[in-house]
Design a protein around this motif. Structure first.
Motif, PDB file in Angstrom:
ATOM      1  N   ARG A   1      25.431 -79.414  75.144  1.00 28.13           N
ATOM      2  CA  ARG A   1      24.742 -78.653  74.119  1.00 28.13           C
ATOM      3  C   ARG A   1      23.246 -78.803  74.308  1.00 28.13           C
ATOM      4  O   ARG A   1      22.759 -79.868  74.652  1.00 28.13           O
ATOM      5  N   TRP A   2      22.519 -77.738  74.040  1.00 25.06           N
ATOM      6  CA  TRP A   2      21.076 -77.726  74.259  1.00 25.06           C
ATOM      7  C   TRP A   2      20.348 -77.477  72.944  1.00 25.06           C
ATOM      8  O   TRP A   2      19.554 -76.566  72.822  1.00 25.06           O
TER       9      TRP A   2
ATOM     10  N   TYR B   1      16.185 -87.233  74.988  1.00 26.35           N
ATOM     11  CA  TYR B   1      16.864 -85.960  74.788  1.00 26.35           C
ATOM     12  C   TYR B   1      15.979 -84.977  74.013  1.00 26.35           C
ATOM     13  O   TYR B   1      15.849 -83.814  74.399  1.00 26.35           O
TER      14      TYR B   1
ATOM     15  N   LYS C   1      18.982 -75.585  83.491  1.00 29.80           N
ATOM     16  CA  LYS C   1      19.859 -76.403  82.649  1.00 29.80           C
ATOM     17  C   LYS C   1      21.097 -76.859  83.416  1.00 29.80           C
ATOM     18  O   LYS C   1      21.546 -77.999  83.271  1.00 29.80           O
ATOM     19  N   GLU C   2      21.649 -75.995  84.237  1.00 28.31           N
ATOM     20  CA  GLU C   2      22.808 -76.387  85.045  1.00 28.31           C
ATOM     21  C   GLU C   2      22.429 -77.484  86.035  1.00 28.31           C
ATOM     22  O   GLU C   2      23.210 -78.410  86.269  1.00 28.31           O
TER      23      GLU C   2
ATOM     24  N   ILE D   1      20.085 -79.717  85.613  1.00 24.18           N
ATOM     25  CA  ILE D   1      19.900 -80.943  84.830  1.00 24.18           C
ATOM     26  C   ILE D   1      21.262 -81.567  84.519  1.00 24.18           C
ATOM     27  O   ILE D   1      21.443 -82.784  84.621  1.00 24.18           O
ATOM     28  N   LYS D   2      22.237 -80.746  84.168  1.00 22.40           N
ATOM     29  CA  LYS D   2      23.579 -81.260  83.897  1.00 22.40           C
ATOM     30  C   LYS D   2      24.196 -81.861  85.167  1.00 22.40           C
ATOM     31  O   LYS D   2      24.822 -82.929  85.114  1.00 22.40           O
ATOM     32  N   THR D   3      23.995 -81.192  86.290  1.00 27.44           N
ATOM     33  CA  THR D   3      24.501 -81.714  87.557  1.00 27.44           C
ATOM     34  C   THR D   3      23.857 -83.061  87.871  1.00 27.44           C
ATOM     35  O   THR D   3      24.536 -84.010  88.275  1.00 27.44           O
TER      36      THR D   3
ATOM     37  N   ALA E   1      22.658 -85.232  85.788  1.00 24.48           N
ATOM     38  CA  ALA E   1      23.205 -86.240  84.879  1.00 24.48           C
ATOM     39  C   ALA E   1      24.574 -86.723  85.358  1.00 24.48           C
ATOM     40  O   ALA E   1      24.880 -87.919  85.297  1.00 24.48           O
ATOM     41  N   ARG E   2      25.390 -85.799  85.860  1.00 22.25           N
ATOM     42  CA  ARG E   2      26.714 -86.190  86.364  1.00 22.25           C
ATOM     43  C   ARG E   2      26.589 -87.138  87.558  1.00 22.25           C
ATOM     44  O   ARG E   2      27.323 -88.118  87.671  1.00 22.25           O
TER      45      ARG E   2
END
Length: 195
Positions: A1-2, A18, A44-45, A47-49, A51-52
């Motif tokens: 969620r953003w 955050y 955003k994708e 950034i999510k990658t 984080a993973r």
């Protein structure tokens, strides 16, 4: 969620980060023209990658796992954050950064892989002793030492070959015609130069 409301779902140590991340992304989005706002979805994708991959790397540290060099680079080439930073650097580049350019940079092309290897390996060679004193995840140097039963000096010499080969890939990608204009390639090359 953003969205800022999601902060309550996070541990205390992450809340400030955050909220700053959300704020920065909103400011970036506000600076874009309406037809450029799609760029933030790519960022955003990424950034999510990132984080993973951070999560995967942190599990190694917690478990005390020392992966093979190949395993380590698969993860640590991402946690060096170049893929996300390259995408972020494209966001405000105007007309030269097309949707195709974002598709290209998020496909993790050869020049980005090479740039990531350069930074990861050079950084690990220069900081592996200090990082081990602090109890960090094994660096590329430690992984090489364990996998090939060698000392740090030999590992560093062998890893410099990876850096040398990566520079060849960077140069080749700049000389040969590519899918994106040179100003975008220069962004990626400048990440390599910064090391």
């Amino acid at each position: 969620r953003w969205e800022a409301q999601a902060v309550d779902q996070l541990p205390d140590y992450m809340k400030d980060y955050y909220l700053k991340l959300i704020n920065n992304l909103e400011e970036m989005n506000d600076e874009l023209a309406p037809e450029e706002k799609y760029r933030m979805l790519y960022l955003k994708e990424e950034i999510k990658t990132l984080a993973r991959f951070y999560f995967e790397e942190s599990k190694w540290g917690v478990e005390g796992y020392v992966p093979t060099v190949e395993e380590h680079l698969r993860i640590s080439m991402m946690t060096i954050a170049y893929p996300m930073l390259a995408c972020a650097s494209f966001v405000g580049m105007g007309d030269v950064a097309t949707k195709e350019a974002f598709e290209w940079v998020t496909s993790y092309p050869t020049i980005l892989k090479a740039s990531s290897i350069i930074f990861r390996v050079v950084d690990d060679i220069n900081s592996h002793e200090l990082e081990q004193e602090r109890g960090h995840t094994a660096s590329t140097v430690e992984c090489y030492m364990k996998q090939y039963d060698t000392d740090a000096n030999e590992a560093c010499k062998k890893l410099q070959v990876l850096v040398h080969d990566a520079w060849k890939d960077v140069n080749k990608e700049c000389i040969n015609p590519t899918a994106v204009p040179m100003p975008l390639l220069e962004r990626v090359v400048n990440f390599s130069r910064s090391t």
